[in-house]
Design an enzyme around this catalytic site. Structure first.
Site, mmCIF file in Angstrom:
data_model
loop_
_atom_site.group_PDB
_atom_site.id
_atom_site.type_symbol
_atom_site.label_atom_id
_atom_site.label_comp_id
_atom_site.label_asym_id
_atom_site.label_seq_id
_atom_site.Cartn_x
_atom_site.Cartn_y
_atom_site.Cartn_z
ATOM 1 N N ARG A 91 -10.568 36.725 -7.259
ATOM 2 C CA ARG A 91 -11.047 38.088 -7.476
ATOM 3 C C ARG A 91 -11.682 38.296 -8.856
ATOM 4 O O ARG A 91 -12.173 39.399 -9.144
ATOM 5 C CB ARG A 91 -9.898 39.101 -7.272
ATOM 6 C CG ARG A 91 -9.387 39.159 -5.835
ATOM 7 C CD ARG A 91 -8.568 40.420 -5.574
ATOM 8 N NE ARG A 91 -9.338 41.656 -5.718
ATOM 9 C CZ ARG A 91 -8.814 42.873 -5.581
ATOM 10 N NH1 ARG A 91 -7.531 43.022 -5.281
ATOM 11 N NH2 ARG A 91 -9.562 43.943 -5.732
ATOM 12 N N HIS A 169 1.930 44.261 -5.632
ATOM 13 C CA HIS A 169 1.373 45.264 -6.551
ATOM 14 C C HIS A 169 2.313 46.472 -6.557
ATOM 15 O O HIS A 169 2.872 46.825 -5.514
ATOM 16 C CB HIS A 169 0.005 45.777 -6.060
ATOM 17 C CG HIS A 169 -1.160 44.926 -6.469
ATOM 18 N ND1 HIS A 169 -2.249 44.719 -5.645
ATOM 19 C CD2 HIS A 169 -1.430 44.247 -7.609
ATOM 20 C CE1 HIS A 169 -3.143 43.956 -6.261
ATOM 21 N NE2 HIS A 169 -2.673 43.643 -7.465
ATOM 22 N N ASP A 171 1.645 49.529 -6.458
ATOM 23 C CA ASP A 171 1.267 50.611 -5.544
ATOM 24 C C ASP A 171 1.548 50.295 -4.076
ATOM 25 O O ASP A 171 1.316 51.118 -3.205
ATOM 26 C CB ASP A 171 -0.206 51.029 -5.755
ATOM 27 C CG ASP A 171 -1.194 49.950 -5.327
ATOM 28 O OD1 ASP A 171 -0.756 48.872 -4.882
ATOM 29 O OD2 ASP A 171 -2.420 50.191 -5.440
ATOM 30 N N CYS A 265 -4.739 51.457 -2.174
ATOM 31 C CA CYS A 265 -5.479 50.306 -2.713
ATOM 32 C C CYS A 265 -6.990 50.513 -2.604
ATOM 33 O O CYS A 265 -7.755 49.966 -3.391
ATOM 34 C CB CYS A 265 -5.149 49.035 -1.941
ATOM 35 S SG CYS A 265 -3.419 48.648 -1.882
ATOM 36 N N ALA A 524 53.230 24.769 -7.671
ATOM 37 C CA ALA A 524 53.265 24.123 -6.354
ATOM 38 C C ALA A 524 53.286 22.600 -6.428
ATOM 39 O O ALA A 524 54.082 21.960 -5.740
ATOM 40 C CB ALA A 524 52.076 24.584 -5.524
ATOM 41 N N HIS A 637 42.918 25.716 -11.315
ATOM 42 C CA HIS A 637 43.273 25.127 -12.599
ATOM 43 C C HIS A 637 42.112 24.348 -13.206
ATOM 44 O O HIS A 637 41.969 24.284 -14.416
ATOM 45 C CB HIS A 637 44.512 24.245 -12.444
ATOM 46 C CG HIS A 637 45.685 25.000 -11.888
ATOM 47 N ND1 HIS A 637 46.088 24.902 -10.581
ATOM 48 C CD2 HIS A 637 46.492 25.930 -12.456
ATOM 49 C CE1 HIS A 637 47.113 25.724 -10.367
ATOM 50 N NE2 HIS A 637 47.376 26.358 -11.491
ATOM 51 N N ASP A 655 37.328 16.673 -4.987
ATOM 52 C CA ASP A 655 37.774 17.713 -4.060
ATOM 53 C C ASP A 655 37.092 17.468 -2.718
ATOM 54 O O ASP A 655 35.967 16.975 -2.669
ATOM 55 C CB ASP A 655 37.406 19.104 -4.594
ATOM 56 C CG ASP A 655 38.319 20.189 -4.056
ATOM 57 O OD1 ASP A 655 39.034 20.812 -4.862
ATOM 58 O OD2 ASP A 655 38.327 20.420 -2.823
ATOM 59 N N ASP A 678 38.620 12.927 0.084
ATOM 60 C CA ASP A 678 40.045 13.206 0.187
ATOM 61 C C ASP A 678 40.720 12.675 -1.076
ATOM 62 O O ASP A 678 40.541 11.529 -1.464
ATOM 63 C CB ASP A 678 40.573 12.490 1.425
ATOM 64 C CG ASP A 678 42.069 12.632 1.567
ATOM 65 O OD1 ASP A 678 42.491 13.562 2.247
ATOM 66 O OD2 ASP A 678 42.799 11.809 0.969
HETATM 67 N N1 ARG Z 1 -6.375 41.213 -1.020
HETATM 68 C C1 ARG Z 1 -6.177 42.027 -2.171
HETATM 69 C C2 ARG Z 1 -5.347 41.265 -3.200
HETATM 70 O O1 ARG Z 1 -4.478 40.543 -2.816
HETATM 71 C C3 ARG Z 1 -5.508 43.306 -1.807
HETATM 72 C C4 ARG Z 1 -5.386 44.235 -2.969
HETATM 73 C C5 ARG Z 1 -4.645 45.462 -2.639
HETATM 74 N N2 ARG Z 1 -4.716 46.355 -3.724
HETATM 75 C C6 ARG Z 1 -3.701 47.054 -4.217
HETATM 76 N N3 ARG Z 1 -3.928 47.907 -5.142
HETATM 77 N N4 ARG Z 1 -2.475 46.831 -3.819
HETATM 78 O O2 ARG Z 1 -5.598 41.364 -4.369
#
Ligand code: ARG
Length: 707
Positions: A91, A169, A171, A265, A524, A637, A655, A678
């Site tokens: 991205r 994310h 959001d 998003c 024991a 122990h 153990d 054992d």
């Molecule tokens: N495919 C995008 C990523 O993985 C989706 C982004 C979604 N955006 C968001 N604000 N949650 O980056």
């Protein structure tokens, strides 16, 4: 006066597609979205929002399919924008296009330093009253970016750590609403973040959603003037929202869910305001540390980095020098960040326990606080480990004595010239004791792994499989004999299973032949050993025949009663009431033992110490100077002993339960070894092996006494 209309930035989905996988929603969805449906869904959203707000558009660019998600363009506040720096290269190409748009619109544009990932309003959401900024980290944005947001946007930043990769994310799982309401999915956050949320948002304003709602992106909602637009919201959640005076509109965004996004998003709110901040603060605290050793070979670097992240921190490697040969150590300098001072302190003390150092300058003087209540440490006390520790006091490193784990460090410096430090249990603290606090001026010493593995070359295996038991027993026998030959000290910690599994004559042999210098157990093991010496049974079971004996269930009580009559095990041996067994050999050969009582004890025997604090002291005295501790089938122990044993003492834990062995083998696998087998079998193999090592060392095992 009508308020200025809300402005929202969107980007039409002409070039939208799922072309790669950078979040779990995209998995299995490559090229599975329909361009036509995406267009239609986006248009629908646009229409709904246009009724509430003014929509701005940024031109889509071919080749950047995720550009539709304008929430990730940057974070806007007033006339300022902090541009995104995408975590994934997939991205990063969107950045210049968004930047150009903001510049064109006359925004003041801030760009984060390279490699400081931050994904804009996807990971940073304003409190709707503008009191502070919630900022997410953990997947796409780095905690280290938060101080920049605070500074550039002049606002308090509250950092929230995301821990569920489906909600990568902020959001996707968190939506501040008008009037202080908050729609969110609590399991997406770590405990500390949940606590922070609860501190800032009162319970009657929190609207937690179910997993079903969360996975339909219910929290990924756009709110304008109390109207919420989202992909899907259950009727139950809708009712809750309506009860608080919100209107809920849903619109199908299934094509965008395939890429891991929905309503929020696909939008970026451009009209954002904040209250004037008293002082911009990003809670983020930072410290530099260095770590040296066989960072890569011994996995130390991994361990350190995992420790930081697992505890909610973040790191930046500032310098890394890798040793060029196997024998060379490496060193690394890290900047550790955490959302608060308290979290940072916790992380730093874990790192110190791994051997990390804070930079050594005059400010690293250790912090001392005085005890004001007996048996109570100052709040910020440093918790000790098994590793040799030093503290920096008045220009010198002072070594801590009586090293053990889970204690505190007390510094004594009566005449101001010869400071002495020692490990002390909280309960033993006295008023006026000066206790080491915080993390400054503390270091733990770890032998470089290379040396260690040579020293204990046979103990580098951790938990063994059955097939390796014999080999390991051979090595242990060799080690036991060497310790005996040089007048060293082997301590045995044993549980009653030793008797039930027929191990008692073998352990008795080891004691008789001088391989054991102290024995630790509970009531024991002594009761069952003595019962066996008197009746040939253990809890009423004839070990020779493997069957319960008639009336045998009373044997152990009768044994206890008679020993109580004599007044001690030693007196019973003197009186010839006890003529064989583990404790018989201990008395005969003056091998000291300590028996720690517990709630389930019958009797107890006269020697059993029912005051547990005293029992711990007796144990701790007996393990002083131990070279090797053999832990035989007693979790309780063994763990107690493990806690009071400093690093450098070899621990062998046998153990049948792998969980016990793993727990004990966990203190740096190089000096502890776990054997899952054992314990009766183990002891018999061990004795055989010692016999094989040479006559002068062992006589054959006498047969079990028969009644
Ligand atoms: N495919 C995008 C990523 O993985 C989706 C982004 C979604 N955006 C968001 N604000 N949650 O980056």
């Amino acid at each position: 006066m009508t308020p200025a209309p809300v402005r929202i930035l969107m980007c039409s989905p002409e070039h939208y597609d799922v072309n790669y996988v950078i979040n779990p929603w995209m998995e299995g969805n490559i090229h599975r979205s329909s361009q036509a449906r995406a267009q239609q869904q986006w248009q629908q959203l646009n229409t709904l929002l246009a009724a509430q707000a003014h929509i701005d558009l940024v031109n889509p660019v071919q080749g950047w399919p995720d550009m539709v998600f304008t929430a990730n363009a940057g974070l806007v506040l007033g006339n300022t924008v902090v541009l995104s720096r995408f975590y994934h290269p997939e991205r990063q190409g969107e950045q210049p296009h968004f930047k150009a748009w903001f510049e064109q619109q006359g925004y003041q544009v801030h760009e984060l330093p390279e490699d400081l990932a931050f994904e804009g309003a996807g990971d940073a959401l304003l409190d709707r009253a503008g009191r502070w900024l919630w900022a997410g980290y953990g997947f796409r944005s780095l905690l280290e970016a938060h101080p920049y947001l605070a500074r550039w946007l002049d606002i308090e930043v509250l950092s929230l750590r995301l821990i569920d990769k489906r909600f990568y994310h902020l959001d996707t799982c968190f939506c501040p609403l008008s009037d202080g309401y908050l729609l969110y999915y609590p399991p997406a956050f770590d405990t500390y973040s949940n606590r922070l949320i609860e501190l800032r948002v009162p319970a009657d304003k929190r609207i937690p959603v179910s997993e079903a709602d969360a996975t339909q992106f219910a929290c990924n909602a756009v709110e304008v003037n109390r109207t919420l637009v989202a992909n899907l919201i259950s009727s139950e959640l809708q009712a809750r929202l309506e009860a608080q005076g919100f209107r809920v509109l849903t619109t199908d965004l299934s094509e965008f869910l395939k890429a891991g996004g929905a309503a929020k998003c696909l939008t970026l709110r451009l009209t954002e305001t904040a209250l004037p901040a008293a002082e911009p603060v990003a809670g983020v605290s930072q410290r530099l540390i260095t770590l040296e050793g066989h960072l890569v070979d011994s996995n130390l670097l991994n361990e350190a980095l995992d420790t930081i992240v697992e505890q909610g921190g973040s790191f930046q490697i500032q310098r890394l020098n890798l040793g060029s040969h196997r024998q060379n150590t490496s060193n690394v300098q890290l900047q550790v960040s955490a959302p608060t001072e308290a979290t940072l302190a916790t992380i730093l003390s874990s790192l110190i326990d791994l051997g990390a150092r804070l930079p050594e300058d005059s400010r690293t003087q250790v912090l001392l606080e005085t005890v004001t209540q007996p048996g109570v440490a100052p709040e910020d006390f440093y918790v000790t480990t098994i590793y040799p520790t030093q503290i920096y006091h008045q220009g010198q490193w002072v070594s801590v004595s009586q090293q053990r784990m889970d204690g505190v460090i007390v510094l004594q410096d009566r005449d101001q010239t010869s400071p002495q430090a020692y490990c002390c249990l909280i309960r033993d603290l006295q008023v006026g004791d000066r206790v080491v606090c915080g993390v400054d001026g503390i270091r733990t010493l770890h032998k470089a792994t290379q040396e260690r593995s040579q020293e204990f070359s046979f103990m580098d295996s951790g938990v063994s499989s059955e097939r390796r038991v014999e080999l390991l027993v051979e090595q242990i026998a060799w080690e036991l004999r060497r310790i005996k030959d040089r007048g060293g000290k082997t301590v045995v910690v044993a549980g009653p299973v030793v008797i039930h599994t027929g191990g008692s004559p073998h352990l008795a042999t080891l004691i008789r032949e001088g391989y054991v210098q102290a024995l630790l157990g509970g009531n024991a093991i002594a009761v069952h050993d003595l019962e066996q010496a008197v009746y040939g049974t253990s809890l009423g079971v004839d070990l020779g025949r493997g069957r319960p004996v008639k009336g045998g269930h009373r044997h152990h009580l009768k044994t206890i009663n008679t020993i109580r009559h004599y007044g001690s095990i030693a007196a019973a041996v003197e009186a010839n009431f006890i003529q064989s067994g583990i404790f018989y050999e201990c008395i005969r050969h003056q091998v000291p033992f300590a028996l720690a009582g517990s709630i389930r004890d019958d009797g107890p025997l006269p020697e059993t110490q029912m005051d547990l604090v005293k029992a711990q002291q007796e144990y701790s005295q007996l393990i002083q100077g131990a070279d090797l501790i053999l832990m035989l089938s007693t979790m309780l122990h063994s763990i107690g002993v493990g806690n009071m044993t400093p690093s450098g003492v070899k621990l062998i834990c046998v153990d049948i339960n792998p969980a016990v062995v793993t727990k004990l083998a966990d203190r740096g696998s190089l000096e502890s070894m776990g054997i899952v087998t054992d314990v009766g079998l183990f002891l018999s193999l061990l004795v055989q092996q010692l016999q094989r090592l040479g006559r002068p060392y062992l006589k054959p095992v006498p047969p079990l006494p028969v009644q």
